[in-house]
Scaffold this active site. Structure first.
Site: not given
Ligand code: CDV
Length: 304
Positions: A127, A146
């Site tokens: 990602k 994150e």
């Protein structure tokens, strides 16, 4: 002409913190078998689907954080999923947290793997668009850490020849960025596979809460149409350790139309026979990049 591939988007309900990896893998195998019974050749699982979505909590102990990560794939615990996929001749796309040593440095990525029907790993995405914040925000009902727990993915946006077509992957927040689809589109992508963990609440901007579902579909539908590709999204949904997450897993055609959408907040398969030749009117005609993109003009400043 048609190039059909029957695909299951495998939405998942919450993964409780106390659910063990072998229990989750058994759950995934059950979904894989159900998809196989419905004639599917490919199953899409959600982002980081082997555990609860730990960036929602501030955890100080690094060894506790690392317990959510996979050190190898397949591992002894995940091998049964690969074995069953090979036995059933059903491929899959699986989101997981990856820990790896690169040039002597420990890196942590939010990753997904593409596995072919013979059990071969054909592709990996890490990602790139990590959402949220690095610092603890104790005033919020849950965290979005994150940026704290993961490194930015270093594999770009790639495509692979697989499942009789050209397949690309992205993960959750990646789906909100036009560049994601366009970089894949420029490589001829025909199916974009993505998983997501999307809270129903945006703590910093509660006025946007009613739009969470709309923005989910808007970004995937626009990416599909503007690049003439199938876009498939698998949610981890329901109330996971107190965090309500969006469902509405969906399968979007190259026209931008939604062809299938999940109706529950639990484990649920949505299945569709995706015709890769539905990409043709867009890729070869209306939105043909070669004939219509005028990149050399995009940067020009008009002289008065
Ligand atoms: N896991 C995610 O990337 N979630 C984000 C939320 C935090 C906005 C998303 O894009 O859905």
């Amino acid at each position: 002409m048609s190039r059909l591939i029957t695909i299951a988007v495998s939405q998942m309900g919450p993964v409780p913190l106390e659910q063990t990896r072998p229990e989750v893998v058994a759950r995934l195998i059950g979904l894989l078998r159900e998809a196989s019974a419905q004639g599917c050749e490919l199953v899409l699982f959600p982002e980081c689907c082997l555990t609860a979505f730990f960036p929602h909590w501030f955890i100080e102990d690094q060894s506790e954080i690392d317990s959510f990560f996979e050190r190898e794939m397949p591992s002894p615990v995940t091998q049964p999923l690969f074995d069953e996929a090979r036995r059933l001749k059903v491929g899959f796309c699986l989101g997981y947290a990856e820990i790896v040593e690169e040039k002597g440095v420990i890196r942590r990525y939010n990753s997904s793997l593409l596995v072919e029907r013979d059990g071969r790993i054909v592709g990996k995405h890490r990602k790139i668009h990590l959402p949220g914040h690095k610092e603890h925000r104790p005033q919020n009902p849950f965290q979005n850490l994150e940026k704290r727990y993961f490194d930015v993915g270093n594999l770009g946006f790639q495509v692979w020849n697989a499942f009789g077509g050209i397949v690309g992957m992205c993960i959750c927040n990646d789906r909100r960025w036009a560049e994601t689809y366009r970089v894949l589109g420029l490589q001829g992508v025909e199916i974009v596979l993505l998983g997501y963990n999307t809270p129903m609440e945006i703590p910093e901007y509660p006025e946007l809460n009613p739009l969470v579902g709309f923005h989910n579909q808007l970004s995937m539908q626009a990416g599909a149409y503007q690049n003439g590709t199938w876009v498939l999204g698998a949610a981890k949904t329901g109330c996971e350790e107190g965090v309500e997450q969006l469902g509405e897993s969906c399968m979007i055609a190259p026209s931008g139309e939604i062809r299938a959408v999940a109706k529950t907040n639990h484990d649920e398969l949505i299945v569709h026979a995706c015709d890769l030749d539905e990409t043709i009117p867009y890729k070869e005609g209306l939105l043909n990049f070669e004939m219509n993109r005028r990149v050399e003009y995009y940067q020009l400043i008009t002289q008065q």
